[in-house]
Write a protein that holds these residues in place. Structure first.
Motif, mmCIF file in Angstrom:
data_model
loop_
_atom_site.group_PDB
_atom_site.id
_atom_site.type_symbol
_atom_site.label_atom_id
_atom_site.label_comp_id
_atom_site.label_asym_id
_atom_site.label_seq_id
_atom_site.Cartn_x
_atom_site.Cartn_y
_atom_site.Cartn_z
ATOM 1 N N VAL A 157 0.980 -1.274 -0.049
ATOM 2 C CA VAL A 157 -0.210 -0.114 0.099
ATOM 3 C C VAL A 157 0.846 1.135 -0.013
ATOM 4 N N ARG A 158 0.444 2.128 -1.072
ATOM 5 C CA ARG A 158 1.224 3.401 -1.095
ATOM 6 C C ARG A 158 0.689 4.450 -0.493
ATOM 7 N N LEU A 159 1.306 5.352 0.542
ATOM 8 C CA LEU A 159 0.918 6.509 1.328
ATOM 9 C C LEU A 159 1.726 7.695 1.006
ATOM 10 N N GLU A 160 1.069 8.944 1.174
ATOM 11 C CA GLU A 160 1.624 9.910 1.109
ATOM 12 C C GLU A 160 1.259 10.928 2.208
ATOM 13 N N LEU A 161 2.078 11.133 3.199
ATOM 14 C CA LEU A 161 1.812 11.782 4.499
ATOM 15 C C LEU A 161 2.816 12.994 4.718
ATOM 16 N N GLY A 162 1.837 13.988 4.973
ATOM 17 C CA GLY A 162 2.540 15.430 5.489
ATOM 18 C C GLY A 162 2.555 15.528 6.909
ATOM 19 N N LEU A 163 3.544 15.777 7.663
ATOM 20 C CA LEU A 163 3.659 15.985 9.058
ATOM 21 C C LEU A 163 4.151 17.552 9.387
ATOM 22 N N LEU A 164 3.112 18.191 10.105
ATOM 23 C CA LEU A 164 3.692 19.519 10.986
ATOM 24 C C LEU A 164 3.593 19.390 12.365
ATOM 25 N N LEU A 165 4.627 19.753 12.954
ATOM 26 C CA LEU A 165 4.950 19.719 14.388
ATOM 27 C C LEU A 165 4.927 21.229 15.044
ATOM 28 N N ARG A 166 4.175 21.247 16.066
ATOM 29 C CA ARG A 166 4.067 22.651 16.648
ATOM 30 C C ARG A 166 4.277 22.615 18.291
#
Length: 175
Positions: A157-166
């Motif tokens: 399974v192919r995923l594209e994830l973006g992560l923002l940390l605050r």
């Protein structure tokens, strides 16, 4: 509290012997994590590849968490299912992957597997459909009982994830 925002999509799956695939997904976190917005689980539509073997779902994921620490970092658990011409569904594979811990956009390939069962269950799966499934979904991502299972490799399974940390540095949470 420190915050993590996961934005992305389940792009699709490849390498499965079955066609007409769909994916059930969920997110699992530790006790220190609180979901502020988004849904913990979902399901894609069914896609039957016309050219090649890639089933495309492009299913959105948008999760916003608050956390007190890194323990129990989020992980996605996936179940890929196939649907036959009569509408019957059978398991094609289980898989899980950790949400990346560094900010930015990430491409992930999540390998899957499925329980084999006895030779009778394998024969019945080939002719009638169905097949063995896990009783408890947490076996997918916890290694406690998984080592005793006889399994067969599924697709990816192919995923594209973006992560923002605050505020991770403000609250002493180091990545």
């Amino acid at each position: 509290m420190a915050e993590a925002h996961v934005i992305g999509q389940i792009i699709g799956a490849t390498g499965f012997s079955e066609s007409s695939l769909f994916c059930k997904w969920g997110i699992h976190t530790g006790a220190a994590w609180k979901l502020l917005s988004g849904v913990r689980e979902g399901q894609t539509q069914v896609d039957t590849p016309q050219v090649g073997d890639m089933a495309y779902w492009c299913h959105p994921i948008d999760l916003h968490f608050a956390t007190k620490g890194l323990q129990g970092w989020p992980r996605l658990h996936l179940q890929v299912w196939s649907q036959d011409s009569f509408g019957r569904c059978q398991l094609a594979g289980y898989g899980f992957c950790h949400v990346p811990s560094s900010p930015g956009t990430h491409q992930l390939d999540c390998p899957t597997w499925r329980p084999l069962g006895s030779w009778r269950e394998q024969l019945a799966r080939a002719f009638v459909g169905g097949g063995p499934q896990l009783l408890h979904a947490d076996t997918i991502y916890s290694g406690a009982d998984r080592y005793r299972l006889h399994t067969a490799a599924g697709g990816t399974v192919r995923l594209e994830l973006g992560l923002l940390l605050r505020h991770f540095d403000r609250y002493g949470v180091e990545c």
